[in-house]
Design an enzyme around this catalytic site. Structure first.
Site: not given
Ligand code: NAI
Length: 390
Positions: A122, A143, A155, A199
């Protein structure tokens, strides 16, 4: 365009499990990758729950069952083997550049040459994520908005080196993913700039809100009255900031301070709350006391400080900057993406008739706040955006 059958979703957290769920619903074979089995266990439980719910509501289509879709979901902790027969990968790991770069290198080295590699970042540059993986032409941004199954917008973002084929494939895959609340909307983002479209459009309102919060604190105006100023919105800005988290607001504002303008620097009120650990709803305290649940806010008295017309003017100005910078090809995309990503109308519909008055409002606001970033850009002042509809 790549014919996509096998999708690999990397990272099975909040976003990854929503992405896997809608990919299964679209009929793809999906492999979910994470670093610990317990994360995958949790994601599988969530995905199954989501699919069962959809099945009970008749949202899966004729003869399709949650069990049949779950049978198309694989899992592994080994990224290299997961991508061996992938046509398309979606990375949704933690928002950390080093981790993302490692993931992209491994995906690029181990996936077939035709495979397109997408990132759900993001706040990070697609170009930078792609830079060292060896196949930057295959990398794009994809995104999603949270919660993925319910938010209509995706996006698709071009990094500096993204190929046309990668973009076309991304647009097609995104368009094929169902949304449980209305029709999926895919916005093509032509340039890799901070905040992409949705955003970015909404970001500068924070400059104004910080100024309002600090002004209210100086004048001893209760937060209820600021939220009352915005009573047409489902949640006023104080309650909303509590709800999404003071820490989230601070991180986002610091990001735009670095990437767009120092005027995004968090104000005194937010900074003090952050330092004292009053991070909003999740900590029981922020602007309001949340210890007994959602606060009851008396909106009978307005402060008269926050003006919604100023907010609309700020949005229109940022929308015009998005056009000036060539991030979107026309304003209809910006308005539609905002509706699909924020459930809120974009600024251009009303802006077409109000840009002159709103430009004047912004000039006055710059004088009052000293925030140069809010000064109307040429495309807004001239109304030149009107010719850029599509
Ligand atoms: P989250 O913390 O809930 O999930 C991330 C996951 O990635 C965790 O399960 C973690 O164990 C795993 N992980 C970490 N390193 C890893 C690796 N090397 N290989 C495989 N898995 C790995 O985070 P979330 O909220 O799901 O965000 C994920 C991405 O999406 C980020 O880049 C965030 O900026 C983006 N994003 C988040 C939004 C939100 O509202 N939370 C909205 C739009 C994008």
């Amino acid at each position: 365009m790549v014919d996509v059958k096998n999708i690999v979703v990397v990272g099975s957290g909040l976003m990854g499990n929503g992405i896997a769920q809608v990919s299964l619903m679209a009929g793809y074979n999906v492999t979910l990758v994470d670093i610990k089995d317990e994360f995958l266990d949790k994601a599988f439980t969530n995905i199954e729950k989501g699919l069962k719910k959809s099945e009970s509501k008749g949202q899966l289509g004729e003869g399709v069952t949650a069990d049949a879709l779950m049978a198309k979901l694989k899992r592994t902790l080994d990224l290299a083997s997961a991508v061996k027969d992938a046509d398309y990968t979606i990375e949704a790991v933690v928002e950390n550049m080093k981790v993302k770069k490692e993931v992209f290198k491994k995906m690029a080295e181990n996936s077939p040459a035709h495979c397109i590699l997408a990132t759900n970042t993001s706040t990070m540059s697609i170009t930078e994520i792609a830079k060292d993986c060896g196949r930057p032409e295959d990398v794009i941004g994809m995104h999603f908005f949270n919660p993925v199954p319910l938010m209509r917008c995706i996006e698709i973002i071009a990094g500096e080196k993204s190929s046309d084929e990668a973009m076309e494939t991304g647009m097609a895959v995104a368009g094929s993913l169902p949304c449980l609340r209305g029709k999926r909307y895919v916005a093509k983002v032509l340039k890799d700039r901070p905040g992409f479209i949705v955003n970015r459009l909404n970001a500068p309102a924070q400059i104004y809100l910080n100024w309002i919060f600090d002004k209210a604190a100086e004048q001893g105006i209760p937060w209820e009255q600021i939220d009352a100023d915005a009573s047409v919105m489902p949640m006023g800005p104080c309650e909303l900031t509590d709800f999404t988290g003071i820490d989230t607001a601070i991180h986002v504002e610091n990001y735009y301070t670095e990437t767009l303008s120092p005027d995004f620097k968090p104000g005194k009120v937010l900074t003090e709350m952050y330092k004292s650990g009053n991070l909003g709803a999740k900590k029981g305290k922020g602007f309001y006391d949340w210890s007994a649940g959602r606060p009851k806010i008396d909106k009978s008295k307005k402060a008269g400080l926050l003006k919604l017309e100023n907010m609309m003017a700020i949005l229109l100005n940022e929308g015009c900057r998005i056009l000036e910078e060539g991030i979107a090809s026309g304003y209809k995309i910006i308005d539609d993406a905002n509706m699909a990503g924020m459930n809120s109308p974009g600024p251009f519909g009303a802006g077409k008739n109000n840009y002159e008055a709103w430009s004047k409002l912004l000039e006055d606001l710059v004088d009052e706040t000293g925030k140069e970033y809010l000064r109307p850009c040429e495309l807004m002042k001239s109304g030149g955006f009107i010719k850029m509809r599509k």
